[in-house]
Design an enzyme around this catalytic site. Structure first.
Site, mmCIF file in Angstrom:
data_model
loop_
_atom_site.group_PDB
_atom_site.id
_atom_site.type_symbol
_atom_site.label_atom_id
_atom_site.label_comp_id
_atom_site.label_asym_id
_atom_site.label_seq_id
_atom_site.Cartn_x
_atom_site.Cartn_y
_atom_site.Cartn_z
ATOM 1 N N ASP A 27 0.897 -1.167 0.057
ATOM 2 C CA ASP A 27 0.063 -0.035 -0.003
ATOM 3 C C ASP A 27 0.774 1.302 0.000
ATOM 4 O O ASP A 27 1.899 1.460 0.674
ATOM 5 C CB ASP A 27 -0.867 -0.110 1.151
ATOM 6 N N GLU A 42 1.559 -0.417 -4.859
ATOM 7 C CA GLU A 42 0.494 0.777 -5.325
ATOM 8 C C GLU A 42 1.263 1.987 -5.380
ATOM 9 O O GLU A 42 1.295 2.498 -4.365
ATOM 10 C CB GLU A 42 -0.526 0.726 -4.182
HETATM 11 C C1 NOJ Z 1 -4.517 3.178 -0.376
HETATM 12 C C2 NOJ Z 1 -5.482 2.236 -0.343
HETATM 13 O O1 NOJ Z 1 -6.131 1.671 -1.380
HETATM 14 C C3 NOJ Z 1 -6.491 3.086 0.274
HETATM 15 O O2 NOJ Z 1 -7.848 2.382 0.314
HETATM 16 C C4 NOJ Z 1 -6.362 3.846 1.783
HETATM 17 O O3 NOJ Z 1 -7.156 4.386 2.048
HETATM 18 C C5 NOJ Z 1 -4.767 4.456 1.447
HETATM 19 N N1 NOJ Z 1 -4.002 3.605 0.665
HETATM 20 C C6 NOJ Z 1 -3.963 4.566 2.815
HETATM 21 O O4 NOJ Z 1 -3.675 3.378 3.295
#
Ligand code: NOJ
Ligand code: MG
Length: 571
Positions: free
Chosen positions: A226, A295
């Site tokens: 993430d 991500e």
């Molecule tokens: C990306 C995640 O996909 C999202 O849902 C989240 O709120 C943020 N990162 C913070 O972790």
């Protein structure tokens, strides 16, 4: 004669379609289909209104039926659920409302028994403010003092305490929050309840590696990581420059150019060290590649750097998400798509693997973005292009956004301002999976659900689509089967065209199979019907639901109505 040919084709296609080998070995992930589960909204087994691990276990057959290779679970760890689990208070235990560790092991075993890989979400940038590390750090407990980014700030000319610099939270306002107890500010990229960890601490880096090892030892096959670009910040805490003419106010994250809080050099090094960690694990313990996907919403140059260097002597993520299709809408043209595709072909070194997706739990549902008539086209596109296909749960049935009011809303990035809730909330794409037409769409036995079940479940649900002779669901399973059968061969050449005034998208793939087969995808992105004139015979392999042709051999011109799409095999 034509009937005979049609029959032969049907038999052949059944043979081809029933080919579905479990992917194993070092390259299992390279042309896989990864299915993203949002656990809270997938299936609620104990009727408490919240999806859970036993719910997922009860649907293992469904993943097999879809033919996907791996399931990725959005966070399932213990969490106060301020950000639906992206705020973790214990990285080694399961959120009680989802189950416990033995449920997780049962799920993992069931997945593996059925040839499915299981990928966990890993959230390294921040913890929950209720994590014991944060408590210890607040209390300046020995060894934990610098687990987070702490700073005194300064007192301005009016005697008012101010944060050390102008850095903003992605979710608006200063990224610095004053902590009374410690008498310092801490930094948070996301909500106040998600303090950023300090990766300049060797101890923090080691803690996170140990957590990866812990889950690897339990048997998981990989991680989705993430918020990677946000992990490191400039050590000198320099102010970020203002974006000229951004059109947003100075509390909005887009007001600043994030040269000091995003994609910092140390972040790439960290990603490379995780790759080494996973590769060492696989080399030592044996078994298939443990993979990870990062991500990152970054520019192309940085996206490529998260994969590794040009020639692969330094490796990072197995792939970093391709978010280029997230912005699709009903007016997206063939030229737009062509450019989103070719930018990857032009920039990603050929040693690396593409990935394609159109949605996730942070973005509106595909059917709501592009309309029902284009759902199949986008599922076709992300599965036909070379590389990994990632499907956010329920995109295979064309589920639309749900209806959620600000009062019912749960998304912390949106509920703090009800006047902008409809524009900013991510709750619409997080409503429960629509299984059938029974109470609460079959998500549970009728208890109130954490987000309301969409009223559209009577029209759109899995059961209906299974029974229908043609449906998004059938198109999807056909696509997954076709991908699996074609992935046995390299595609020697792919080209992407936008034709007929940017209305028609054409993607061609020539395989290095014994017959040098050529497949093509056509998608009418425009608003009127158009005709594709083909001078060769071809078979319709997969038609979108509304296409006037069904599977089989034809030598006619193809008429595609607005939104129609098709995969053909050129003879
Ligand atoms: C990306 C995640 O996909 C999202 O849902 C989240 O709120 C943020 N990162 C913070 O972790
Ligand atoms: Mg439950």
């Amino acid at each position: 004669m034509k009937v005979l040919v049609r029959l032969t084709f049907l038999v052949l296609s059944v043979l081809v379609y029933s080919y579905q080998a479990t992917k194993t070995g070092p390259d299992w992930w390279k042309s896989s289909v990864i299915y993203q589960i949002y656990p809270r909204s997938f299936k609620d087994s104990d009727n408490d209104g919240i999806g859970d691990l036993q719910g997922i276990i009860s649907k293992i057959d469904y993943f097999v039926e879809l033919g996907v290779d791996a399931i990725w679970l959005s966070p399932i760890y213990k969490s106060p659920m301020v950000d639906a689990g992206y705020d973790i208070s214990d990285y080694r235990s399961i959120a009680p409302e989802y189950g416990n560790l033995s449920d997780f092991k049962e799920l993992l075993e069931a997945a593996h028994k059925n040839g499915l890989k299981l990928i966990l979400d890993f959230v390294p940038n921040h913890t929950s403010n209720l994590h014991e590390w944060f408590n210890k750090s607040v209390a300046r407990e020995e060894g934990y003092e610098d687990y987070y980014l702490w700073n005194d700030g300064y007192v301005d000319d009016d005697g008012v305490r101010q944060p050390p610099n102008n850095w903003l939270s992605l979710w608006s306002f200063s990224g610095w929050e004053w902590n009374e107890q410690r008498q310092q500010y801490y930094f948070h990229q996301f909500s106040i309840q998600q303090p950023d960890l300090n990766y300049r601490s060797e101890k923090v880096r080691q803690e996170m590696k140990d957590i990866l090892t812990y889950w690897l030892d339990i048997g998981v096959d990989g991680f989705r990581v993430d918020a990677v670009p946000h992990i490191y910040e400039d050590e000198l805490l320099r102010d970020e420059p203002i974006v000229p003419d951004s059109g947003v106010d100075d509390t909005n994250w887009n007001y600043l150019n994030h040269i000091y809080t995003k994609d910092q050099p140390e972040t790439f090094e960290l990603v490379y060290s995780w790759r080494t960690h996973l590769d060492n694990y696989t080399n030592t313990v044996g078994g298939d590649t443990r993979m990870f996907m990062t991500e990152c919403s970054s520019d192309m140059e940085n996206l490529v750097k998260y994969y590794g260097n040009e020639n692969g002597t330094v490796l990072g993520a197995h792939f970093t998400f391709n978010f280029y299709f997230l912005g699709i809408n009903e007016n997206t043209t063939a030229a737009d798509l062509q450019s989103d595709i070719t930018v990857w072909y032009q920039n990603l070194p050929s040693i690396y693997t593409f990935n394609w997706l159109t949605g996730n739990h942070d973005n509106h549902r595909v059917a709501s973005k592009v309309g029902q008539s284009r759902v199949d086209a986008y599922n076709m596109l992300i599965s036909f292009l070379d590389g990994v296909t990632i499907t956010y749960m329920a995109e295979e049935i064309g589920q639309e956004n749900g209806e959620v009011t600000c009062e019912q809303g749960q998304d912390p990035s949106a509920i703090k301002n009800c006047t902008t809730f409809n524009e900013t909330t991510r709750d619409f794409e997080r409503t429960p999976f629509q299984w059938d037409n029974s109470t609460n769409a079959g998500f549970n036995e009728g208890a109130p659900t954490w987000l309301p079940v969409s009223s559209k479940y009577l029209e759109t649900n899995l059961q209906e689509e299974r029974l229908a002779s043609r449906s998004h669901y059938h198109v999807y399973t056909d696509l997954v089967q076709l991908k699996a059968s074609l992935s046995a061969y390299n595609s020697s050449y792919i080209f992407v065209n936008s034709l007929l005034n940017n209305r028609l998208l054409e993607v061609q793939k020539a395989l290095d199979d014994p017959h040098q087969s050529t497949y093509r995808l056509y998608f009418n992105t425009g608003n009127e019907a158009l005709t594709v004139s083909l001078d060769q015979n071809y078979t319709v392999v997969i038609p979108s639901v509304n296409l006037a042709y069904t599977q089989g051999l034809t030598d006619n011109d193809l008429v595609l109505n607005s939104g129609d799409s098709v995969i053909i095999k050129v003879l």
